[in-house]
Design an enzyme around this catalytic site. Structure first.
Site, PDB file in Angstrom:
ATOM      1  N   HIS A 107      53.858  -9.189 -25.561  1.00  0.00           N
ATOM      2  CA  HIS A 107      55.093  -9.951 -25.401  1.00  0.00           C
ATOM      3  C   HIS A 107      56.135  -9.445 -26.400  1.00  0.00           C
ATOM      4  O   HIS A 107      55.821  -8.651 -27.294  1.00  0.00           O
ATOM      5  CB  HIS A 107      54.832 -11.453 -25.593  1.00  0.00           C
ATOM      6  CG  HIS A 107      54.319 -11.820 -26.941  1.00  0.00           C
ATOM      7  ND1 HIS A 107      53.018 -12.207 -27.169  1.00  0.00           N
ATOM      8  CD2 HIS A 107      54.928 -11.841 -28.136  1.00  0.00           C
ATOM      9  CE1 HIS A 107      52.859 -12.463 -28.454  1.00  0.00           C
ATOM     10  NE2 HIS A 107      54.001 -12.237 -29.070  1.00  0.00           N
TER      11      HIS A 107
HETATM   12  P1  TYD Z   1      50.115 -15.965 -28.145  1.00  0.00           P
HETATM   13  O1  TYD Z   1      51.329 -15.863 -29.005  1.00  0.00           O
HETATM   14  O2  TYD Z   1      50.291 -15.665 -26.685  1.00  0.00           O
HETATM   15  O3  TYD Z   1      48.931 -15.054 -28.728  1.00  0.00           O
HETATM   16  P2  TYD Z   1      48.769 -13.473 -28.880  1.00  0.00           P
HETATM   17  O4  TYD Z   1      50.113 -12.856 -28.857  1.00  0.00           O
HETATM   18  O5  TYD Z   1      48.074 -13.320 -30.166  1.00  0.00           O
HETATM   19  O6  TYD Z   1      47.915 -12.955 -27.787  1.00  0.00           O
HETATM   20  O7  TYD Z   1      49.499 -17.420 -28.345  1.00  0.00           O
HETATM   21  C1  TYD Z   1      48.230 -17.776 -27.856  1.00  0.00           C
HETATM   22  C2  TYD Z   1      48.223 -19.291 -27.642  1.00  0.00           C
HETATM   23  O8  TYD Z   1      48.428 -19.995 -28.869  1.00  0.00           O
HETATM   24  C3  TYD Z   1      49.311 -19.755 -26.692  1.00  0.00           C
HETATM   25  O9  TYD Z   1      48.747 -20.785 -25.900  1.00  0.00           O
HETATM   26  C4  TYD Z   1      50.357 -20.339 -27.576  1.00  0.00           C
HETATM   27  C5  TYD Z   1      49.576 -20.822 -28.773  1.00  0.00           C
HETATM   28  N1  TYD Z   1      50.349 -20.722 -30.056  1.00  0.00           N
HETATM   29  C6  TYD Z   1      50.847 -21.876 -30.625  1.00  0.00           C
HETATM   30  O10 TYD Z   1      50.686 -23.010 -30.107  1.00  0.00           O
HETATM   31  N2  TYD Z   1      51.532 -21.770 -31.813  1.00  0.00           N
HETATM   32  C7  TYD Z   1      51.735 -20.558 -32.406  1.00  0.00           C
HETATM   33  O11 TYD Z   1      52.341 -20.502 -33.501  1.00  0.00           O
HETATM   34  C8  TYD Z   1      51.211 -19.372 -31.784  1.00  0.00           C
HETATM   35  C9  TYD Z   1      51.404 -18.001 -32.403  1.00  0.00           C
HETATM   36  C10 TYD Z   1      50.517 -19.511 -30.599  1.00  0.00           C
END
Ligand code: TYD
Length: 141
Positions: A54
């Site tokens: 992302h």
């Molecule tokens: P995501 O940012 O998509 O993870 P990565 O980039 O590491 O693969 O986040 C994974 C899940 O965690 C998603 O459901 C959103 C949640 N999340 C939060 O609730 N708060 C946060 O600060 C972060 C980073 C993620």
């Protein structure tokens, strides 16, 4: 102006060493150019799994391999760059408008992230085609 992959620099962090080990200290606006409003870390990542995939519109982040190693693929819509993080006393600054993927985690790796803002789902671009369109739009401003 649009950010490029070359704006994502590796910052050497402080390290105080003594015979009992090391300590690294990171203070917002002192060692990194933003206030720290959120900290999170990724761990227990199964072999072969990737994270990220992302971009953010406004968020600045410092990514640190607190333990182990992993690669960060950075993409500004035109250029791509892969950075290996494998030392807890170096951090990768990731500026807004950059697509990132976290790849090739070593077993037991811990990815520590210091972030400039609280979690905001609206700040994410999770679709690569949408990111490319966003990055072209920013480019033309
Ligand atoms: P995501 O940012 O998509 O993870 P990565 O980039 O590491 O693969 O986040 C994974 C899940 O965690 C998603 O459901 C959103 C949640 N999340 C939060 O609730 N708060 C946060 O600060 C972060 C980073 C993620």
């Amino acid at each position: 102006m649009k950010n490029s992959v070359y704006d994502n620099v590796i910052l050497p962090l402080s390290k105080i060493h003594n015979r009992a080990g090391n300590i690294t200290i990171i203070e917002g606006q002192k060692n990194i150019p933003f206030d720290i409003r959120r900290i999170y870390y990724l761990y227990d990542i199964p072999g072969g799994e990737n994270r990220g995939g992302h971009a953010h519109k406004a968020l600045h982040q410092l990514i640190v391999a607190a333990s182990g190693s992993f690669n960060v693929l950075l993409d500004d819509g035109q250029n791509k760059k892969i950075v290996t993080l494998n030392r807890p006393d170096y951090g990768l600054m990731v500026v807004p408008g950059i697509w990132r993927e976290l790849l090739e985690f070593s077993s037991g790796a811990i990815c520590l992230v210091l972030a400039s803002h609280k979690y905001d789902n609206k700040d994410y671009i999770r679709n690569y085609d949408e990111f490319i369109n966003y990055s072209k739009r920013i480019d033309s401003i």
